[in-house]
Design a protein around this motif. Structure first.
Motif, PDB file in Angstrom:
ATOM      1  N   UNK A  92       0.844  -1.209   0.000  1.00  0.00           N
ATOM      2  CA  UNK A  92       0.000   0.000   0.000  1.00  0.00           C
ATOM      3  C   UNK A  92       0.872   1.249   0.000  1.00  0.00           C
ATOM      4  N   UNK A  93       1.959   1.216   0.778  1.00  0.00           N
ATOM      5  CA  UNK A  93       2.850   2.363   0.864  1.00  0.00           C
ATOM      6  C   UNK A  93       3.531   2.644  -0.475  1.00  0.00           C
ATOM      7  N   UNK A  94       3.831   1.585  -1.244  1.00  0.00           N
ATOM      8  CA  UNK A  94       4.552   1.747  -2.506  1.00  0.00           C
ATOM      9  C   UNK A  94       3.678   1.460  -3.725  1.00  0.00           C
ATOM     10  N   UNK A  95       2.374   1.500  -3.545  1.00  0.00           N
ATOM     11  CA  UNK A  95       1.451   1.162  -4.640  1.00  0.00           C
ATOM     12  C   UNK A  95       1.608   2.097  -5.836  1.00  0.00           C
ATOM     13  N   UNK A  96       1.842   3.369  -5.572  1.00  0.00           N
ATOM     14  CA  UNK A  96       2.006   4.340  -6.650  1.00  0.00           C
ATOM     15  C   UNK A  96       3.187   3.972  -7.543  1.00  0.00           C
ATOM     16  N   UNK A  97       4.299   3.519  -6.935  1.00  0.00           N
ATOM     17  CA  UNK A  97       5.467   3.120  -7.708  1.00  0.00           C
ATOM     18  C   UNK A  97       5.177   1.868  -8.531  1.00  0.00           C
ATOM     19  N   UNK A  98       4.412   0.949  -7.963  1.00  0.00           N
ATOM     20  CA  UNK A  98       4.013  -0.252  -8.713  1.00  0.00           C
ATOM     21  C   UNK A  98       3.170   0.147  -9.912  1.00  0.00           C
ATOM     22  N   UNK A  99       2.269   1.081  -9.703  1.00  0.00           N
ATOM     23  CA  UNK A  99       1.407   1.571 -10.772  1.00  0.00           C
ATOM     24  C   UNK A  99       2.226   2.146 -11.925  1.00  0.00           C
ATOM     25  N   UNK A 100       3.242   2.932 -11.591  1.00  0.00           N
ATOM     26  CA  UNK A 100       4.060   3.584 -12.611  1.00  0.00           C
ATOM     27  C   UNK A 100       4.818   2.552 -13.452  1.00  0.00           C
ATOM     28  N   UNK A 101       5.442   1.576 -12.785  1.00  0.00           N
ATOM     29  CA  UNK A 101       6.237   0.599 -13.525  1.00  0.00           C
ATOM     30  C   UNK A 101       5.347  -0.285 -14.407  1.00  0.00           C
ATOM     31  N   UNK A 102       4.156  -0.629 -13.933  1.00  0.00           N
ATOM     32  CA  UNK A 102       3.243  -1.431 -14.751  1.00  0.00           C
ATOM     33  C   UNK A 102       2.799  -0.644 -15.974  1.00  0.00           C
ATOM     34  N   UNK A 103       2.496   0.625 -15.801  1.00  0.00           N
ATOM     35  CA  UNK A 103       2.068   1.453 -16.930  1.00  0.00           C
ATOM     36  C   UNK A 103       3.195   1.594 -17.949  1.00  0.00           C
ATOM     37  N   UNK A 104       4.434   1.728 -17.479  1.00  0.00           N
ATOM     38  CA  UNK A 104       5.572   1.808 -18.392  1.00  0.00           C
ATOM     39  C   UNK A 104       5.726   0.520 -19.195  1.00  0.00           C
ATOM     40  N   UNK A 105       5.551  -0.616 -18.530  1.00  0.00           N
ATOM     41  CA  UNK A 105       5.657  -1.906 -19.214  1.00  0.00           C
ATOM     42  C   UNK A 105       4.564  -2.046 -20.267  1.00  0.00           C
ATOM     43  N   UNK A 106       3.344  -1.677 -19.894  1.00  0.00           N
ATOM     44  CA  UNK A 106       2.219  -1.791 -20.822  1.00  0.00           C
ATOM     45  C   UNK A 106       2.426  -0.913 -22.045  1.00  0.00           C
ATOM     46  N   UNK A 107       2.943   0.297 -21.837  1.00  0.00           N
ATOM     47  CA  UNK A 107       3.143   1.243 -22.941  1.00  0.00           C
ATOM     48  C   UNK A 107       4.424   0.978 -23.731  1.00  0.00           C
ATOM     49  N   UNK A 108       5.237   0.019 -23.293  1.00  0.00           N
ATOM     50  CA  UNK A 108       6.490  -0.275 -23.982  1.00  0.00           C
ATOM     51  C   UNK A 108       6.279  -1.007 -25.298  1.00  0.00           C
TER      52      UNK A 108
END
Length: 376
Positions: A92-108
């Motif tokens: 929960x504390x690092x959820x925002x960072x997880x969100x960012x990396x997943x979005x980068x992977x999806x958009x790659x």
């Protein structure tokens, strides 16, 4: 950004993101976006239920402090909850960072195989079913023997009547199954998916670099392809570094919990007689689940190390002899960089690998041996 991930994920992360949404950890759903206040209330209430379980089980453990066997038994069971809740807090504390990396992977634009998509679904389905079945089976067995599945404080006497015992069991289930077990499994699913993604892309890079055939007519295509391979490798290294920053505490807690779990189970096996077969079976079942989860992480971490090292081998096995000198020099740089493997770290101290898994088991046994000598 949350609202777009599930729609963009092309089914690779979709199962895990949906699971996270259902357990109140990922506000990524048309309903959640339309009712953010209600979803936030659901998320906070689920957090509260897990905290309630920790409190009532902690009080219950304190109340039985004079019975060593029962005390150790309860600690063994509650350790699972402490482990899971701690990892939920980190997520929960690092959820925002997880969100960012997943979005980068999806958009790659990276491609995901159908086999891998099915594996991600099978992984979370099997682990959810297995964990829930084990907890349900031993809870039912405890009810059959008119016992509490976990010693916990209740505002009434659970042993006064069958109805009270059933009510206590239901309260424990409400505060444990979804808020603790299912949430932990949902997080495990997304963590494993991210590691599997890196492994798959490393395998793809190996195939691409081996297939490079330099001729006078393919020079431009080979140079462009090699440039793209290098860029992707750099991108994967960046993803791995980000994942380490996000999950290093997560993996540290995982390793510590398994060590303690093994130590407690071994210690209890020496204190409990074989006539208490139900109790021994409970220890063994929960230990198997803990060891299985730890093995999955360590196996995938080991696979990441192996595939990143294999990229250097693939570069060496390519047809580099026929390449021009400048391209050969670039290949040497890639080979040298690839010789330093990518890995997932546990607290920045050790890499998640099969060797680490073995060391964790050894540490658990070593602590048990010391405690057993002290007790004896």
């Amino acid at each position: 950004m949350f609202g777009s991930l599930l729609e963009l994920s092309d089914d690779f992360f979709a199962y895990n993101l949906k699971y996270l949404f259902l357990v109140g950890l990922w506000p990524d759903d048309p309903w959640a976006r339309a009712h953010p206040t209600l979803y936030k209330m659901y998320e906070n209430n689920t957090h509260l239920l897990s905290i309630i379980f920790l409190i009532i089980s902690g009080i219950g453990t304190y109340q039985i402090k004079d019975d060593v066997v029962l005390l150790m038994t309860n600690l063994d069971k509650c350790l699972v909850a402490y482990n899971f809740v701690a990892k939920v807090g980190i997520f929960v504390f690092k959820r925002r960072q997880v969100e960012i990396i997943i979005l980068e992977i999806i958009n790659s634009g990276d491609q995901f195989t159908e086999e891998r998509k099915k594996m991600t679904l099978m992984l979370i389905t099997v682990i959810t079913g297995l964990s829930t079945s084990i907890v349900g089976a031993f809870s039912a067995l405890a009810l059959y023997h008119n016992e509490m599945s976990v010693e916990a404080w209740m505002p009434f006497d659970p042993m006064e009547s069958t109805m009270n015992l059933l009510t206590a069991a239901q309260l424990l289930a409400i505060t444990f199954v979804v808020p603790v077990i299912w949430r932990a499994i949902a997080i495990q699913g997304i963590v494993c998916s991210l590691i599997m993604y890196v492994c798959d892309q490393l395998v793809e890079l190996q195939d691409r670099i081996r297939s490079l055939e330099f001729t006078s007519t393919t020079e431009k295509a080979v140079r462009d392809e090699f440039k793209d391979i290098v860029k992707k490798h750099v991108r994967l290294m960046g993803y791995t570094q980000d994942m380490n920053k996000i999950f290093e505490e997560y993996f540290l807690i995982q390793n510590l919990a398994v060590t303690l779990e093994l130590c407690l189970n071994a210690l209890m096996a020496t204190m409990v007689g074989f006539d208490q077969k139900t109790l021994l079976a409970t220890f063994f079942a929960f230990l198997c689940v803990a060891l299985m989860n730890a093995y999955i992480y360590c196996y995938l971490g080991n696979e990441m190390i192996t595939q990143s090292e294999n990229l250097a081998l693939a570069a060496y096995e390519s047809s580099w002899i026929s390449w021009p000198l400048d391209l050969q020099k670039d290949l040497v740089i890639l080979l040298r960089v690839a010789q330093k493997p990518l890995y997932m770290s546990a607290g920045g101290m050790v890499a998640m690998s099969i060797q680490t898994y073995s060391q964790t088991l050894y540490n658990g046994y070593s602590i048990f041996a010391v405690l057993n000598d002290v007790v004896a």
